[in-house]
Design an enzyme around this catalytic site. Structure first.
Site, PDB file in Angstrom:
ATOM      1  N   GLY A 156     -64.491   7.164  74.771  1.00 59.06           N
ATOM      2  CA  GLY A 156     -64.500   6.653  73.407  1.00 59.06           C
ATOM      3  C   GLY A 156     -63.473   5.552  73.251  1.00 59.06           C
ATOM      4  N   ALA A 199     -55.323  17.565  71.314  1.00 58.90           N
ATOM      5  CA  ALA A 199     -54.889  18.640  72.220  1.00 58.90           C
ATOM      6  C   ALA A 199     -53.855  19.526  71.533  1.00 58.90           C
ATOM      7  CB  ALA A 199     -54.305  18.046  73.501  1.00 58.90           C
ATOM      8  N   PRO A 238     -51.148  20.058  83.785  1.00 62.18           N
ATOM      9  CA  PRO A 238     -50.619  18.832  84.387  1.00 62.18           C
ATOM     10  C   PRO A 238     -51.693  17.964  85.020  1.00 62.18           C
ATOM     11  CG  PRO A 238     -49.255  20.703  84.992  1.00 62.18           C
ATOM     12  CD  PRO A 238     -50.459  21.266  84.273  1.00 62.18           C
ATOM     13  N   ARG A 286     -44.188  19.649  76.797  1.00 66.59           N
ATOM     14  CA  ARG A 286     -44.807  20.607  77.711  1.00 66.59           C
ATOM     15  C   ARG A 286     -46.230  20.151  78.038  1.00 66.59           C
ATOM     16  NH1 ARG A 286     -47.046  26.467  75.714  1.00 66.59           N
ATOM     17  NH2 ARG A 286     -47.459  27.352  77.766  1.00 66.59           N
ATOM     18  N   GLN A 299     -54.874  11.492  82.361  1.00 70.10           N
ATOM     19  CA  GLN A 299     -54.770  10.661  81.161  1.00 70.10           C
ATOM     20  C   GLN A 299     -53.761   9.540  81.368  1.00 70.10           C
ATOM     21  OE1 GLN A 299     -56.628  10.757  78.196  1.00 70.10           O
ATOM     22  NE2 GLN A 299     -57.786  11.892  79.712  1.00 70.10           N
ATOM     23  N   GLY A 318     -52.455  11.266  75.396  1.00 71.68           N
ATOM     24  CA  GLY A 318     -53.648  10.485  75.740  1.00 71.68           C
ATOM     25  C   GLY A 318     -53.495   8.979  75.750  1.00 71.68           C
ATOM     26  N   GLU A 319     -52.549   8.436  74.989  1.00 72.27           N
ATOM     27  CA  GLU A 319     -52.483   6.976  74.888  1.00 72.27           C
ATOM     28  C   GLU A 319     -51.223   6.373  75.497  1.00 72.27           C
ATOM     29  OE1 GLU A 319     -54.464   5.707  70.848  1.00 72.27           O
ATOM     30  OE2 GLU A 319     -54.019   7.841  70.837  1.00 72.27           O
TER      31      GLU A 319
END
Ligand SMILES: Cc1cc2nc3c(=O)[nH]c(=O)nc-3n(C[C@H](O)[C@H](O)[C@H](O)COP(=O)(O)OP(=O)(O)OC[C@H]3O[C@@H](n4cnc5c(N)ncnc54)[C@H](O)[C@@H]3O)c2cc1C
Ligand code: SF4
Lengths: 765, 331
Positions: free
Chosen positions: A246, A517, A659, A655, A665, A731-732
């Site tokens: 996405g 998440a 992993p 945390r 990511q 994620g970014e």
């Protein structure tokens, strides 16, 4: 990098934190994961969009005669007869979602705008007929892009023209001993998900609308359909179990979704609308082209006194999309004086939108390039300059950091990379025809939070079902939610099934700003614990229970078996126990709304289908993820081609729930940053204000051969201000700083500072 | 994509007749160009004559005097052919550096020679009306448009489109010939096979409609044995050349004097471009870096740029020089 996928999953407990392979992986690589457009419906018909080929003006006569002679054509919709739609003011004006509604009037805003929709019995007939639609245009002058001679920067409507800031930026700059000013430009970029956009829509006889579409936010899409067609939310179901990438472009529903639903309503049949790859480029969510002017003022010993950030970015004719880049500058360094201002340039384009790390990616590129330039000016090592300006609290809010292991990230990254062997002089390292450059940069990404809802069901056979409408956009939501429920309940990982991406399930906000998440593990953990409590209440009080203990606290659930903690009785399988107490299931739904709002249906709605509840995850602390990235490039001295040979990223994301997934990511983000630094740019022909490289052969992204070994290191520790289970946003952050590290490495290699991305060969030759 | 007929040919005469019998019919080999252009709306055939089942056209013979490659040989089969890889490196290298593994497994050598330009304006007929190659007399949208990928050699005011192929560059450097069938066989020297745009950019080859390529033949030579294909592009793989060079070298017994040298350029010209002036400047000279670099600069003599493609005038000579220095063992 080591992976441990062979690790047995049978052992009990603490599935969170382990390197478990993604739960949906096998289904995806074997073709069994059902993506939206693969859904089969009886009686389906196909729609194809006809796009404007001029960028501005009015639609004149549309001649459908030729198109209508194509066999199989059922209907051609234009603004003359399309269903009137209501606008959807879903999110704050100008952010993410375009206000444009297709086929509502004769006005042309951009080249590529949908101006007709052909519906036919087959995709091929629809395409053939779309090619036969003849349109007369009354073209008007257009503003093609930010560099167009007629482009005019304006203040952001509704925002103070002087911008924002702290301290006295002007005064501090005048007093600064050392000054550095530069302009950094970045082009329009597209996120290029492998799975193109497209939608299947079907209306039921009772006025219910069901939509299959790839979505980062099924609830948001549901809200959009409800507003567009003026029908209650309950009447809309959006199904999006898998999303083939996405990166922002699937955050909200776009014209394809709307047109599919409109056509399905007209036709009273299910409609499938698949955008071609070129249509993905010419109609949806690009990052706008941006000019950032950055001024740094520092003392002789490298103490930053002031940062001035001036941003000009493109937006559309209709909307005020703002991609500011100053957020990173505000928090990265202990600088007392700062000002940031923003201008917009209206261009004849569709409304820009989010591309992974909107604002942060380009902001960190400019800031961290400027810091590198300043380091050279001061003859300081770039890490040393950063350490001299290390912010021990949030310089913007003066709040303490929840956790900030950025110093550790600099350290770990530098050590893994071998930074101390760098010779600082530009052009001082080479290997044959290749100039070698080492560069580094840091990055920050805000940790935001929105409440979420989850349902956990323990079935008679002891299996566990976890349900949420939240998305797995490839990051691993399926996997970490199973890990979370398994840990909370004490059952094996394989015993947990997760269902996602369907608005018939409990609601969740957007999988954007890298929040999903943390917020969903929080919701699932809370819900699973409630289910466990219900189970153990039965164990301690139900007549059928084999146990004598009378308090829920006196039990342990392990490996899917219930036992009194003191060992006074044999452990019993959950399935066996369910039979004993005569239950066919235990089902619990919980949300993580603030306690005083949890019972309000309208507040909950706002949480899940708008941005109202999206905000910092802590009231008392500033919560961010941090990174330091290190890059080696090789620049061919003859051709100017840049190849990245090594990348090291050290990340503080709190945390890690898994992993293996987090590392993927980070690496994916770093690779995307590589594309932004070296390859990616939308090309616009100014005469037509049209994107010419609207395909994956000409819009160049990194391929495997471009990607070197990437080492990623976690330096985080659990941060419970950031989220319920201690994770921070993942994620970014990988994108943030990657382009600057590469650009800095290119300078080190060549002595040439390219301030205009992408750094293609002609800029270095 | 419009409706079309599909015919599977099983013998060459059938295939030729099928194309001759129906106006607007086209051969279909691997389809990687044909189907792509049909999706773009550039090709609108009335019938596709699938030639992939024609017998005997996929053989590869690497003999002492020549390499003969059947038109239906796949790019990947030729690239991986053990003798070609070992003895005639430029042929293998120019193939495996093209396209992607999946495409090379489908694409044929005949189709490869017939691939079309990547000019964006050519590829979107529904949007850009001005394209002399598609529509003679309509103009050229690229002249003042986005033209970084366009040609600086062999252009004309009517078209500046690059011939994007890689393999053909090697063929041009080593004097290959194209064998075609149209009832009777015909041999076309490779230099005559690719035409300049001139006033007729729509004409790219001297083939008459329905003429079928059956093979290409490359005479072997010491230079072919000491050959190399160098492709420079923005990313490391799966991209057309920004500039490329196919080169070969033969030295005299003294190991220093150039007896034979071959240079052809890709990515910067309207056809695969033999750089004979570079060759002439090198034959008989001592092989060393200054000589090679000086001669390579002749590669883009007379080049004309259109703005964004200007850097290629400097780039191409450097690519030529590096390729030569690589085969000469001094790079
Ligand atoms: C994404 C992409 C990237 C690419 N990258 C590269 C690259 O980097 N370098 C490169 O060199 N190429 C590249 N190509 C082009 C590729 O090499 C050609 O598409 C391929 O070689 C064409 O072969 P084919 O068998 O598929 O031909 P087809 O598509 O089947 O045919 C192409 C044309 O040739 C005609 N034809 C086919 N066979 C014959 C014959 N025997 N006689 C007469 N006419 C015939 C057809 O009628 C048609 O007009 C790329 C292509 C794509 C799609
Ligand atoms: S360069 Fe040639 S192919 Fe491209 S638009 Fe001009 S005429 Fe057409």
């Amino acid at each position: 990098m080591s992976t441990t996928s062979s690790e047995s999953l049978k052992s009990n407990g603490a599935f969170l934190g382990r390197r478990i392979a993604r739960a949906d992986g096998v289904a995806k690589v074997t073709g069994r994961a059902d993506y939206a457009l693969e859904h089969d419906l009886a009686d389906i018909v196909h729609a194809v969009i006809v796009e404007s080929i001029v960028p501005s003006g009015r639609i004149g006569k549309i001649d459908l005669a030729a198109a209508q002679t194509i066999p199989g054509v059922l209907r051609i919709l234009t603004h003359a007869d399309a269903l009137p739609l209501k606008s959807c003011p879903m999110v704050p004006a100008g952010s993410v979602m375009e206000s444009f509604l297709p086929l509502q009037d004769d006005r042309i805003r951009y080249n590529g705008q949908p101006i007709a929709l052909v519906v036919a019995d087959s995709f091929d007939h629809a395409i053939e007929a779309a090619g036969g639609v003849r349109v007369d245009y009354q073209a008007e002058p257009a503003v093609a892009d930010i560099d167009d001679p007629t482009a005019r920067p304006i203040d952001v409507p509704g925002a103070p023209s002087s911008g924002m800031g702290r301290g006295d930026a002007k005064g501090a700059l005048a007093a600064a001993a050392v000054r550095m000013e530069a302009t950094y430009t970045t082009p329009r970029e597209y996120s290029c998900p492998m799975e193109p956009l497209g939608t299947i829509a079907a209306w039921g006889t009772d006025g219910d609308l069901t939509v299959w579409m790839p979505s980062q936010w099924a609830e948001g899409a549901r809200r959009a359909f409800s507003e567009w067609f003026a029908i209650p939310m309950e009447k809309v179901r959006v199904i999006s179990p898998f999303v083939g990438g996405g990166f922002g472009v699937k955050v909200t529903a776009h014209a394809d979704a709307l047109l599919a639903a409109m056509a399905a309503r007209e036709m009273r049949r299910p409609v499938k609308l698949a955008l071609s790859r070129p249509q993905n480029f010419t109609g949806n969510g690009l990052r706008p082209a941006i000019r950032q002017n950055l001024t740094l003022g520092a003392s002789e010993d490298g103490k930053l006194q002031v940062i001035i950030h001036e941003n000009t970015s493109e937006t559309s004719v209709d909307d005020d999309y703002v991609e500011g880049g100053a957020a990173t500058a505000r928090v990265m360094y202990a600088v007392p004086n700062l000002s940031s201002s923003q201008k917009l340039v209206r261009v004849n384009s569709f409304t820009p939108s989010w591309k992974r790390a909107p604002g942060e990616a380009i902001g960190a590129y400019a800031l961290e390039s400027a810091m590198d330039e300043l380091a050279y000016k001061l003859k300081l090592d770039p890490i040393e300059l950063r350490l001299r300006n290390y912010a021990s609290q949030d310089p913007e809010s003066a709040k303490p950091w929840s956790t900030r292991r950025l110093r550790e990230a600099y350290d770990a990254g530098a050590r893994a990379f071998g930074w101390e062997r760098r010779s600082p002089e530009p052009r001082s390292m080479r290997d044959g025809h290749e100039l070698i450059g080492w560069g580094m940069a840091g990055g920050a990404f805000p940790n935001v939070h929105t409440p979420g809802e989850a349902r956990v069901t323990i079935a008679a056979d002891g299996s566990v079902d976890v349900a949420s409408s939240g998305a797995d956009i490839g990051g691993g939501t399926y996997t970490i939610l199973a890990q979370t429920a398994a840990d909370a309940l004490g059952v094996p990982f394989e015993q947990v099934r997760v269902r996602l991406g369907d608005t018939s399930l409990p609601r969740a906000p957007v999988a954007g700003v890298s929040q999903i998440a943390n917020l969903l593990t929080g919701a699932v953990d809370k819900t699973a614990r409630a289910a466990r409590e219900e189970l153990l209440t039965l164990a301690s009080s139900h007549a059928g229970s084999p146990f004598k203990a009378k308090r829920a606290n006196d039990f342990t659930i392990k490996d899917g078996k219930i036992a009194p903690t003191d060992g006074s009785a044999e452990a019993v399988m959950i399935s066996e126990f369910m039979r004993m107490v005569g239950r066919d299931r235990i089902e619990v739904t919980r949300n993580t709304m603030p306690a005083d709002k949890a019972s309000s249906e309208s507040e909950q709605r706002d949480a899940y289908d708008s941005f109202k509840y999206m905000g910092p995850s802590s009231a008392t602390h500033a919560t961010y993820a941090w990174c330091a990235q290190f890059v080696e490039v090789r620049v061919d001295e003859d051709y100017g081609t840049v190849r990245v040979r090594r990348m090291v990223g050290a990340f503080d994301c709190g945390r890690l729930y898994n992993p293996k997934l987090a590392e993927s990511q980070w690496k994916g983000g770093m690779i995307m940053g590589m594309g932004e630094a070296l390859l990616e740019a939308i090309h616009i022909d100014r005469r037509y204000a049209r994107i010419t490289n609207n395909n994956l052969a000409e819009y160049v992204v990194p391929v495997n051969a471009d990607v070197p070994d990437i080492e990623v290191i976690s330096v985080g520790e659990p941060d419970f201000h950031a989220s319920a289970l201690g994770g921070k946003t993942v994620g970014e952050i990988g994108v943030v700083g990657a382009a600057a590290a590469i650009a800095n490495a290119v300078f080190h290699a060549t002595g040439k500072r390219v301030r205009d991305l992408p750094i293609t060969m002609e800029k270095l030759m | 994509m419009n409706n079309f007929e599909y015919v599977r040919a099983t013998a060459i005469p059938d295939a030729l007749r099928a194309v001759a019998d129906q106006a607007g019919s086209r051969f279909l080999a691997g389809g990687t160009t044909m189907v792509d252009l049909m999706k773009c709306g550039v090709e609108v055939p009335s019938a596709l004559i699938d030639i992939t089942r024609l017998p005997g056209l996929d053989t590869i013979e690497a003999g002492p005097a020549s390499v003969r490659i059947g038109a239906l040989s796949r790019m990947s089969d030729v690239a991986d052919h053990p003798t070609i890889r070992k003895e005639f490196p430029v042929l293998s290298e120019s193939l495996w550096r093209g396209a992607s593994a999946q495409l090379r497994n489908m694409a044929t050598i005949g189709g490869n020679l017939m691939q079309r330009t990547r000019c964006s304006y050519f590829r979107e007929p529904g949007v850009y009306s001005a394209c002399n190659k598609r529509n003679p007399g309509s103009g050229c949208a690229a002249l003042e448009g986005v033209n970084r990928g366009h040609a600086v050699l062999g252009t004309s005011p009517s078209c500046i489109a690059t011939n994007p192929g890689d393999f053909a560059v090697a063929l041009v450097a080593f004097d290959a010939a194209v064998y075609v069938e149209n009832g009777k066989p015909r041999r076309i020297p490779i230099d005559d096979f690719f035409t300049l745009p001139g006033d007729t950019p729509d004409v790219e080859h001297p083939l008459s409609p329905g003429e079928l390529i059956v093979a290409v033949e490359i005479p072997t030579s010491p230079a072919l044995r000491r050959s190399h294909y160098l492709k420079v592009r923005d990313r490391e793989s799966y991209e057309f050349a920004v500039a490329s060079a196919a080169v070969g070298l033969e030295l005299e017994a003294d190991g220093r004097t150039i007896r034979d040298v071959r240079v052809a350029l890709g990515g910067i010209a309207t056809r695969p471009w033999r750089a004979r002036t570079v060759e002439a400047a090198l034959v008989g000279r001592t092989f060393d870096e200054p000589t090679v670099r000086a001669a390579s600069r002749l590669a883009t003599e007379g080049a004309v740029d259109h703005g964004e493609d200007r850097f290629k005038i400097d780039l191409a000579p450097r690519v030529v020089a590096r390729a030569l220095l690589t085969v000469g063992g001094t790079s």
